[in-house]
Design a protein around this motif. Structure first.
Motif, PDB file in Angstrom:
ATOM      1  N   SER A 295       0.849  -1.195   0.000  1.00  0.00           N
ATOM      2  CA  SER A 295       0.000   0.000   0.000  1.00  0.00           C
ATOM      3  C   SER A 295       0.880   1.238   0.000  1.00  0.00           C
ATOM      4  O   SER A 295       1.792   1.353   0.825  1.00  0.00           O
ATOM      5  CB  SER A 295      -0.896   0.028   1.239  1.00  0.00           C
ATOM      6  OG  SER A 295      -1.695  -1.126   1.300  1.00  0.00           O
TER       7      SER A 295
ATOM      8  N   ASP B   5      -0.247  -0.043  -6.160  1.00  0.00           N
ATOM      9  CA  ASP B   5      -0.889  -0.021  -4.853  1.00  0.00           C
ATOM     10  C   ASP B   5      -1.973  -1.097  -4.791  1.00  0.00           C
ATOM     11  O   ASP B   5      -2.684  -1.336  -5.764  1.00  0.00           O
ATOM     12  CB  ASP B   5      -1.519   1.362  -4.635  1.00  0.00           C
ATOM     13  CG  ASP B   5      -2.309   1.435  -3.351  1.00  0.00           C
ATOM     14  OD1 ASP B   5      -1.725   1.178  -2.287  1.00  0.00           O
ATOM     15  OD2 ASP B   5      -3.519   1.735  -3.412  1.00  0.00           O
ATOM     16  N   GLY B   6      -2.066  -1.775  -3.641  1.00  0.00           N
ATOM     17  CA  GLY B   6      -3.126  -2.750  -3.423  1.00  0.00           C
ATOM     18  C   GLY B   6      -2.899  -4.102  -4.073  1.00  0.00           C
ATOM     19  O   GLY B   6      -3.809  -4.924  -4.129  1.00  0.00           O
TER      20      GLY B   6
END
Length: 167
Positions: free
Chosen positions: A53, A114-115
């Motif tokens: 993240s 991200d993620g």
């Protein structure tokens, strides 16, 4: 057989069309390469599989007016939530604040998402863990659906650890 000049013209034309994009040349690199590099290094690494993240807007972008003027190194705060590799595999839950170190070679910059699930080799630097990524690879492998984990576990068990350049 057609004359040789008919073969050279298309090759010459294609090579001029390729331009600077073909200037970056990277060797094959995968999780086993990162494992072998980490093992032989004098630096300390931990291996974590988990969700990365961070703010993707912080990733470096080469300037439109001078693509070669991209920052050579960007440090981005991030978080890695997953499991630490131990002698029993990826068994110990962790939620680590890390630094994402993104390197650029001229106009080519490393990327990250991200993620996304990553297998990450985190270098321990003082009180920080650093995930170094460069345009030719680096120490993070995202979106591999467990394949990177299995490859690193095989390396760690000593059953198989073939560098990608030898495959």
């Amino acid at each position: 057989m057609p004359p040789l000049r008919t073969f050279f013209l298309p090759v010459a034309l294609l090579s001029t069309l390729a331009g600077p994009a073909s200037a970056l040349s990277c060797l094959p690199w995968g999780p086993s390469d990162a494992y072998l590099e980490a093992v032989k290094s004098d630096k300390n690494y931990v291996v974590v599989e988990g969700v990365l993240s961070f703010d993707e807007d912080a990733l470096p972008k080469p300037p439109q007016d001078n693509p070669n003027d991209a920052p050579p190194r960007s440090l981005i705060p991030a978080q890695l939530n997953g499991k630490l590799m131990t002698g029993q595999g990826f068994a110990k839950p962790v939620d680590l604040p890390i630094t994402l170190e993104i390197l650029c070679f001229g106009p080519w910059c490393a990327g990250a998402a991200d993620g996304v699930d990553y297998l990450a080799f985190l270098e321990q630097r003082a009180d920080d863990y650093v995930l170094r990524m460069d345009p030719c690879g680096g120490f993070g492998f995202g979106g591999t659906d467990g394949a990177a984990r299995e490859e690193v576990l095989a390396c760690h068990a000593g059953t198989s650890c073939t560098p990608w350049s030898e495959r």
